[in-house]
Write a protein that holds these residues in place. Structure first.
Motif: not given
Length: 362
Positions: A66-69, A71, A110, A114, A117-118
């Motif tokens: 989840i910390t990455q764009k 996911l 963060t 994300n 956004h998902f």
């Protein structure tokens, strides 16, 4: 039939939630996001849960973060999810009371951004259920309402602070998405068996009593007049599943807290009696106990995080009027804490030698 996307797998609450959702309908399919480093544990948990539910191929594992764009999901999988997911349950978070701010912010804030956004990219989203602790109230006192999201003057720890920041982000997308926010109290194991996945929260008290069992006398800590809100996991699961599908639950925030919580004195005395058949004698100031836990050797010996004592002095209560009202038709209620202490302590005693249950205390 519905397709669910869950984070926080294979954590204790996520696992119990999966069983609950599978019991709701054997047509449900659960897409569970897990860290790549948790692959083997996630596979084992999925196999166990499907066996327990008497089903197969209902839990689909997805590696991500989840910390990455995006996911951290592969493009092909992400496109499939965009078209097919009906419900999202976001449980993933850093729950450690002593966590560093940077780590807590990356995962809790963060990660939630994300997730927002998902969810905004999903074509058929029916509900986005977000888990945020009741204790984001920080140092605010008095009666705290479900309708409030007010920044306190300060927080007890970075966990509270970053979860508050994360809830602000979710509150903002209520304008665009069908959101339900769930704020549990301090979660303990099952009321009937006492089963839990780790010994934190109220279990720190048990750690301390176990380490000090050689003493002829164990004193109380502080004045004991603060209220601590502890709720069993099965209440969290049944209530959140019901409210997360309730049409009128859209746009609401619910305190899944004990409507009749106990004071520290009552909790402390009941656990000590179940643990050692002793009653507290004497009393030591909370400030002295807290100062002692600033010393790493003391914390490690007792297996107690210093931050846990902050809740021995906090002067606040959680109003859960909307929760009680909306759960009433389903007959879902929170069990009485003191009536379930025996099973809680029993499970602890049976597993206290097993290191997998203990939280690392630095």
């Amino acid at each position: 039939m519905a397709n669910y996307f869950l984070t926080g797998f294979p954590g204790f609450i996520a696992n119990e939630l999966i069983i609950g959702l599978l019991k709701e309908s054997d047509e449900n399919v659960l897409y569970c996001l897990h860290l790549p480093s948790m692959k083997s544990k996630a596979l084992a948990a999925a196999k166990k849960l499907e066996k327990e539910a008497g089903m197969s191929k209902k839990i689909i594992l997805l590696e991500g973060d989840i910390t990455q764009k995006g996911l951290g999901l592969e493009d092909g999988k992400k496109e499939f999810l965009k078209r097919n997911i009906d419900f999202v349950w976001h449980l993933a978070a850093i729950y450690d009371l002593s966590v560093a701010y940077e780590t807590a912010y990356r995962v809790n804030v963060t990660g939630t951004l994300n997730m927002n956004h998902f969810c905004e990219e999903l074509m058929n989203l029916k509900r986005y259920v977000y888990f945020s602790p009741a204790y984001i109230a920080g140092t605010r006192t008095g009666t705290l309402l479900e309708t409030e999201l007010e920044r306190p003057e300060s927080f007890h720890n970075h966990y509270e602070e970053t979860k508050f920041e994360a809830e602000i982000l979710v509150e903002e997308v209520k304008k665009r998405l069908p959101v339900t926010i769930i704020r549990p109290g301090i979660v303990k194991g099952k009321s009937d068996t006492g089963e839990t996945s780790k010994f934190d929260g109220p279990y720190f008290i048990m750690n301390m009593f176990r380490r000090l069992s050689f003493l002829p006398v164990i004193p109380a800590i502080g004045d004991g007049e603060s209220v601590v809100n502890i709720v069993p996991v099965e209440y969290i699961i049944s209530a959140s599943i019901y409210l997360g599908h309730l049409p009128s639950g859209e746009g609401k925030t619910y305190h899944l807290t004990d409507p009749h919580p106990y004071k520290v004195n009552d909790i402390y005395r009941s656990i000590l009696w179940e643990m050692n058949r002793k009653k507290p004698i004497g009393r030591i100031p909370l400030r002295l106990a807290s100062s002692s836990l600033k010393l790493a050797p003391v914390r490690k010996f007792l297996r107690v995080e210093r931050e846990a004592l902050d809740y021995f002095a906090w002067k606040g209560t959680f109003d859960c009027t909307a929760t009680i009202r909306d759960l009433e038709p389903a007959g879902i209620v929170c069990t009485d804490f003191l009536q379930t202490v025996g099973s809680m302590v029993g499970f602890y005693k049976a597993n206290c030698e097993n290191p997998q249950y203990h939280v690392k205390v630095d």
